[in-house]
Structures are given as C-alpha cells and as structure tokens.
Design an enzyme around this catalytic site. Sequence first.
Site, mmCIF file in Angstrom:
data_model
loop_
_atom_site.group_PDB
_atom_site.id
_atom_site.type_symbol
_atom_site.label_atom_id
_atom_site.label_comp_id
_atom_site.label_asym_id
_atom_site.label_seq_id
_atom_site.Cartn_x
_atom_site.Cartn_y
_atom_site.Cartn_z
ATOM 1 N N CYS A 78 0.822 -1.217 0.000
ATOM 2 C CA CYS A 78 0.000 0.000 0.000
ATOM 3 C C CYS A 78 0.864 1.279 0.000
ATOM 4 O O CYS A 78 1.428 1.636 -1.021
ATOM 5 C CB CYS A 78 -0.976 -0.022 1.172
ATOM 6 S SG CYS A 78 -2.376 1.105 0.971
ATOM 7 N N HIS A 166 -3.925 -5.299 0.569
ATOM 8 C CA HIS A 166 -3.421 -5.795 1.856
ATOM 9 C C HIS A 166 -3.542 -7.319 1.914
ATOM 10 O O HIS A 166 -4.641 -7.849 2.123
ATOM 11 C CB HIS A 166 -4.200 -5.170 3.021
ATOM 12 C CG HIS A 166 -3.893 -3.724 3.221
ATOM 13 N ND1 HIS A 166 -2.876 -3.295 4.055
ATOM 14 C CD2 HIS A 166 -4.441 -2.612 2.691
ATOM 15 C CE1 HIS A 166 -2.827 -1.974 4.035
ATOM 16 N NE2 HIS A 166 -3.768 -1.539 3.205
ATOM 17 N N GLU A 168 -2.457 -9.245 4.219
ATOM 18 C CA GLU A 168 -2.473 -9.734 5.598
ATOM 19 C C GLU A 168 -3.875 -9.898 6.174
ATOM 20 O O GLU A 168 -4.057 -10.583 7.189
ATOM 21 C CB GLU A 168 -1.650 -8.802 6.506
ATOM 22 C CG GLU A 168 -2.211 -7.400 6.710
ATOM 23 C CD GLU A 168 -1.824 -6.401 5.628
ATOM 24 O OE1 GLU A 168 -1.968 -5.191 5.867
ATOM 25 O OE2 GLU A 168 -1.378 -6.836 4.544
#
Length: 508
Positions: A78, A166, A168
């Site tokens: 990001c 993202h 994660e």
Amino acid sequence: MLEKIIILDFGSQYTQLIARRVRELNVYCEIHPFNKIPEITSNVKGIILSGSPYSVRQEDAPQVDLKKFDNYPVLAVCYGAQYIAQQSGGEVQASSTREYGRAHLNYVAESNKLFKNIALDSQVWMSHGDTITKVPEHFELIASTDSVTVAAYQVKGTDTYAIQFHPEVTHSTDGKQLLENFLVDICGCKQEWTPDAFVETTITALQKQLGDDKVVLALSGGVDSSVAAILLHKAIGKNLHCIFVDNGLLRKDEYAAVLEQYKHLGLNIKGVDAKDRFLSQLAGLTDPELKRKAIGRVFIEVFDDEAHQVQDVKWLAQGTIYPDIIESVSVKGPSATIKSHHNVGGLPDFMKLKVVEPLNTLFKDEVRRVGKSLGLEHFIIGRHPFPGPGLAIRILGEVTPEKVAILQEADAIYINNLKEAGLYDKVWQAGAIFLPVQSVGVMGDERTYENAIALRAVESVDGMTADWCHLPYNVLAKISNEIINKVKGINRVVYDISSKPPATIEWE
C-alpha cells in the site's frame, strides 16, 4: 543465527497483522518504526514496508532511504508501494473516490514468483485514498483490478515487489499464499520458527544470560507469567523464586486456587497476603490512572520487600509480550498513553535488579502455543487474560472491600456459567464490571435502589482488536437471573456490545 524478516512500520493499523501472518508461516519477524531502522545483519532475509495513514503527497509523509535495502528482497504494501513508485519517478495521485473494500484481480502475471498459485479473479482487500497512476519504465506491472491498474508491480531485475492491496487481512483470500511466495520463493526462508524451536533456543539463551544468578518472578496465574516461569525453571531450576501477591483484587478464591495449581509443577513459589495494604491505598481514588498507579506503586513495594528476602537476587523476570513492547513505541515519538501498562516502563532505581523478559518477542497466541509445547495444562494455557490491576479497574469509581466482594460473587457466577455452557474456551476474555450507578428495582413487594453489573465478553486473537461475543440469550438470561437473585446489592445486569476499537476491552 535465526533468520528473520524486518517489517518497517509507517503507522498502518495493519502492521501487527502483517507480523502475525509472517509468524504463522513459521518465519520470525520484527517490527521497527521507519525512522528507527535497526542494523541489517546477515540473518535478515527480507524487508516488508507497511501501509500508512499518511499520503506520500504530504510534506510530512514518512521518508526512508530505500538504498539501504538494495541487496535484500523487498515487499512494499500500500503506502510502501506508492512510496517506492514515487521515489523512482512514478506518479501518485489522489483517487477520485476512496478505494476501500473487496476487489478482484482481473490481470495476474502468472509466471511471476509473487503470484505463484494465485488465480485470476482472486479477491483482494483495498484500503487507500491515493493511487499509482504511472510507473517508471523499469517497473513491470504484475497485477491489476477493474479500478486499480497498478495493483502490483516488480522493479525489473530486482527482488523488489509492491502491492496496492493488503494480503495480511482475511478478506484477501490468497493473501497467505502471496506472503508465503515472498518469504519462501523470493527470500529463501526455511520456515523454522516453531514453538519447539523457540523453547529450545530460549532455554539455551536464558542459561547463558543468567548463569548461576537468582531470579524473582511475579507469578499471576495467567498464561504469560506461567509460560515465562516454566521456561525460566527449565533454564535455571531452583534459582527461580516465584512470588504470588494477593492484592485483594483477584477473582473469587483465585489466590488459593493459583497456589494449588502450581504445587505439582515444581516451582519455588511463595504466596503473600497484601490485601489490606492495597485496598487502603485505593481508598478515595476514582480516577482510573490514579488507581493503576497506586496499585503499581504498592505492588513494587510489596514485591521489593519479598525480593529482599531472597539473598543475592540479581534479576526480575516479567511476562512482557511483544504487543506490550510495540505499543510503547510509535512511528513518530512516544505513543499516546491510553492506559499505564503494568510491565513496560522500567523499574524504580531502588530495586537495583536487571530485567529478563523471555516472552517479549511473542504474540499472545504464540505464548499459548509455546505453553502447549512445554506441556502446560489447558486450564493454564486457556485462562482468559486478566488485567494487572485486577478488579480495581472493573469497579468504576472508588474501590471498597464491599464492592470487591459483590463483584467477585457476580463475576464467579458469570464465569462458571460460561464454563458450564461450554462457552469459556470460545471467548477471548470475559468479566463483570461494577457500575457506579443505581437504579430502581422490585424484589418481592419491595422497591429497591441498588447497583448494576455489566457483563463483558469479547472475541480476539491477540487483544489488539476485539469484537463482542454473541452469547446465547438463554445463557445471558440465566446469568442475569442468578446474579440478581444471589448477589445482594445488585438489581440490574446489562451486556456490553462494544467492539475494540473504538472501545477498549476493559472499561478503565
């Protein structure tokens, strides 16, 4: 030397989640603020740049010298992706609409190492206000979505990769696969970070660090101090002296129960009854921080008295875990104090003890896995977190012996019902809170004007974020009925349905 990944934190709310995902793949990693980059030693296998609440277009945006990572694989997430693109001559502009939420990859460079085994149309999670509108010629586009052309790129001829989404978060369905591709195929990590390996290396390190020195440990009965105690016991045996202080703010019958639980573990443990000392210092205090500080001060005094009875003690052991350490450091100076922490913050000079923290690299769930590896029983490993200041911060306002007794009874009914209903192990943390309000009620034919109890139960993985538990209505009804009927002074029970953030788990 243990291989590791360095995660540079630019202030993203997801930075700790990146670390947790890397750890789940059996790779050790450390989080460091972008402006406090550690020495990058030979055991560092790669660098991950986090997201950020900042825009790369802001004058005060976080800056980092990318040349430091020239010889290491890099994964930029990001903000990190936008920063590398901008610093390399690309363009980053404000999006016409904030791109937040689910998206799907409509282009994937299938031959690229980062996207191995990731199919077209894979769902990813976007969270950004800026977008990369142009990349330099030496950048290769490796993924796109319908609305984000530059969803991922690689700097040609290097192991520098960047993604706009993202990986994660669980909403990115192939996020774990992408991280594993980076860690294993690109960084060459061996995935040897396991609970058994941690136990072995930590015991060896403790033996080297402590030698024949004596160590005192404040044992609470919780999972962190329990696992720390067993690790130290295996390392130094009888030179570990455990002290369990009854501050008068424990759960009902907890003092006797904890002492009994540890008898068979062979720990050298001493119980200290200091109830009156703590409660007298809390008299008249209503501010949460003042209560915490009073408890902390008295605890240190009591603990120091007991530690001095151990001849030639040189070390204080603490069950500090990794989130405690991370929360005490921010990417731009000291973080705002939400609550004083009972472990982090140092010791008063008069104690003259060095500190040893065998768990300060672990997240809470990792501590539990290490406890299991050490053979600790489930009732210790699975015990809900309990705050250092105990029931003092679950009694809003002034703490009195009468309020403590009422809360202990109500809390015991609550926790016992969760266990009987088979819900205790499904809840991260539960407890009753004594509210400083009174309300009208009717018992028999009489009007009452008594106190209220709030019930709190949350689901979480590491306590950093939490959602309220959707306990069955029939269980809540039974708990409420028992508390009101059996605990004198309570005529109303409410249930807390706040999540963290914005609320905290504890009320004070």
